[in-house]
Design a protein around this motif. Structure first.
Motif, short mmCIF file in Angstrom:
data_model
loop_
_atom_site.label_atom_id
_atom_site.label_comp_id
_atom_site.label_asym_id
_atom_site.label_seq_id
_atom_site.Cartn_x
_atom_site.Cartn_y
_atom_site.Cartn_z
N GLY A 191 28.51 -15.34 88.59
CA GLY A 191 27.08 -15.13 88.51
C GLY A 191 26.52 -15.38 87.13
O GLY A 191 27.24 -15.65 86.17
N PRO A 192 25.20 -15.28 87.01
CA PRO A 192 24.55 -15.60 85.73
C PRO A 192 24.85 -14.58 84.63
O PRO A 192 24.73 -14.90 83.45
N ASP A 193 25.26 -13.37 85.00
CA ASP A 193 25.50 -12.33 84.01
C ASP A 193 26.97 -12.11 83.69
O ASP A 193 27.31 -11.24 82.91
N GLY A 194 27.86 -12.86 84.34
CA GLY A 194 29.28 -12.71 84.11
C GLY A 194 29.88 -11.62 84.97
O GLY A 194 29.17 -10.85 85.63
N ALA A 195 31.19 -11.56 85.00
CA ALA A 195 31.91 -10.58 85.80
C ALA A 195 33.33 -10.46 85.27
O ALA A 195 33.86 -11.40 84.69
N SER A 196 33.95 -9.31 85.50
CA SER A 196 35.36 -9.15 85.16
C SER A 196 36.20 -9.75 86.29
O SER A 196 35.69 -10.01 87.39
N ALA A 197 37.49 -9.93 86.04
CA ALA A 197 38.37 -10.45 87.09
C ALA A 197 38.41 -9.48 88.27
O ALA A 197 38.46 -9.91 89.43
N SER A 198 38.36 -8.18 88.00
CA SER A 198 38.34 -7.19 89.09
C SER A 198 37.08 -7.34 89.93
O SER A 198 37.15 -7.32 91.17
N GLU A 199 35.93 -7.48 89.27
CA GLU A 199 34.68 -7.67 90.01
C GLU A 199 34.72 -8.96 90.82
O GLU A 199 34.30 -8.98 91.98
N MET A 200 35.23 -10.01 90.21
CA MET A 200 35.34 -11.28 90.93
C MET A 200 36.24 -11.12 92.15
O MET A 200 35.92 -11.63 93.23
N GLY A 201 37.38 -10.46 91.98
CA GLY A 201 38.29 -10.24 93.10
C GLY A 201 37.60 -9.54 94.25
O GLY A 201 37.74 -9.93 95.41
N ARG A 202 36.84 -8.49 93.94
CA ARG A 202 36.11 -7.77 95.00
C ARG A 202 35.08 -8.68 95.67
O ARG A 202 34.95 -8.69 96.88
N ARG A 203 34.35 -9.43 94.87
CA ARG A 203 33.32 -10.32 95.43
C ARG A 203 33.91 -11.44 96.27
O ARG A 203 33.29 -11.88 97.23
N LEU A 204 35.08 -11.90 95.89
CA LEU A 204 35.72 -13.00 96.62
C LEU A 204 36.66 -12.53 97.72
O LEU A 204 37.12 -13.33 98.52
N GLY A 205 37.00 -11.25 97.71
CA GLY A 205 37.93 -10.74 98.70
C GLY A 205 39.36 -11.14 98.41
O GLY A 205 40.15 -11.34 99.33
N VAL A 206 39.69 -11.28 97.13
CA VAL A 206 41.05 -11.63 96.71
C VAL A 206 41.52 -10.61 95.68
O VAL A 206 40.74 -9.81 95.17
N SER A 207 42.78 -10.66 95.33
CA SER A 207 43.32 -9.74 94.34
C SER A 207 42.79 -10.09 92.95
O SER A 207 42.35 -11.22 92.69
N LYS A 208 42.88 -9.13 92.05
CA LYS A 208 42.50 -9.36 90.65
C LYS A 208 43.35 -10.50 90.07
O LYS A 208 42.85 -11.33 89.31
N GLN A 209 44.62 -10.54 90.45
CA GLN A 209 45.52 -11.58 89.95
C GLN A 209 45.09 -12.96 90.44
O GLN A 209 45.10 -13.93 89.68
N ALA A 210 44.73 -13.06 91.72
CA ALA A 210 44.27 -14.35 92.26
C ALA A 210 42.98 -14.77 91.58
O ALA A 210 42.80 -15.95 91.24
N ALA A 211 42.06 -13.82 91.39
CA ALA A 211 40.81 -14.13 90.68
C ALA A 211 41.13 -14.60 89.26
O ALA A 211 40.52 -15.56 88.77
N GLY A 212 42.09 -13.93 88.62
CA GLY A 212 42.48 -14.31 87.26
C GLY A 212 43.01 -15.73 87.19
O GLY A 212 42.71 -16.46 86.24
N LYS A 213 43.79 -16.14 88.18
CA LYS A 213 44.30 -17.51 88.20
C LYS A 213 43.16 -18.52 88.36
O LYS A 213 43.16 -19.58 87.72
N THR A 214 42.18 -18.18 89.19
CA THR A 214 41.03 -19.07 89.35
C THR A 214 40.24 -19.14 88.06
O THR A 214 39.78 -20.21 87.65
N VAL A 215 40.09 -17.99 87.39
CA VAL A 215 39.40 -17.97 86.09
C VAL A 215 40.14 -18.85 85.10
O VAL A 215 39.52 -19.64 84.38
N ASP A 216 41.47 -18.74 85.07
CA ASP A 216 42.26 -19.58 84.16
C ASP A 216 41.93 -21.06 84.38
O ASP A 216 41.77 -21.82 83.42
N ARG A 217 41.84 -21.44 85.64
CA ARG A 217 41.55 -22.85 85.96
C ARG A 217 40.13 -23.22 85.53
O ARG A 217 39.90 -24.30 84.97
N LEU A 218 39.16 -22.33 85.80
CA LEU A 218 37.77 -22.61 85.39
C LEU A 218 37.65 -22.71 83.88
O LEU A 218 36.90 -23.55 83.37
N VAL A 219 38.38 -21.87 83.16
CA VAL A 219 38.37 -21.92 81.70
C VAL A 219 38.98 -23.26 81.24
O VAL A 219 38.42 -23.94 80.38
#
Length: 160
Positions: A54-82
């Motif tokens: 989102g426009p205001d940013g999110a933590s990996a935990s917040e992303m995981g909840r929003r995407l319905g995936v684990s914090k670890q899975a969200a973190g891997k996606t973040v790694d790729r986006l970075v």
């Protein structure tokens, strides 16, 4: 014996198929164009993840909840986006433990281009179906899908 009605000619299990096919068609077509516009590495999961950031940013935990995936899975996606330059990890002045992820100008550009492409795709559907029929379809879907039913976890929903 009564005459069959339009309802009798369709089975409930058939409804999700054209809905999903329409969704998939839009998403597939969406990703063809950004590749031509300087975003060749974008995948559907990246779009879902950037929406979750989102426009205001999110933590990996917040992303995981929003995407319905684990914090670890969200973190891997973040790694790729970075790595691709679409997001960055930032510090939180109020909480040193929190490491929010924020979109970069490249990430915002990709989302803006995607929004414009979706507008073009909607216009194509309006041409094919007629604006009135498409508006009725959209209105009907908003009626049967609760406002809280809009979730960004489709990418994780189909995973293992």
């Amino acid at each position: 014996m009564p005459e069959p009605t339009a309802h009798d000619a369709h089975h409930g299990f058939e409804l999700p198929l054209p809905l999903f096919a329409g969704f998939r068609s839009l998403v597939d077509r969406l990703h063809d164009e950004p590749a031509r516009q300087g975003h060749p590495d974008l995948r559907p999961v990246h779009g879902f993840a950037m929406q979750a950031i989102g426009p205001d940013g999110a933590s990996a935990s917040e992303m995981g909840r929003r995407l319905g995936v684990s914090k670890q899975a969200a973190g891997k996606t973040v790694d790729r986006l970075v790595a691709l330059g679409y997001a960055e990890r930032a510090g939180d002045a109020n909480d040193a433990r929190r490491k929010p992820v924020r979109l970069t100008p490249r990430g915002f550009d990709a989302l803006a281009r995607s929004a414009a492409i979706f507008d073009d795709l909607r216009a194509e559907w309006a041409e094919a179906l007629g604006e009135r029929r498409l508006a009725e379809l959209e209105s009907g879907l908003r009626t049967v899908v609760p406002a809280t039913g809009l979730r960004l976890d489709a990418a994780g929903w189909f995973g293992p």
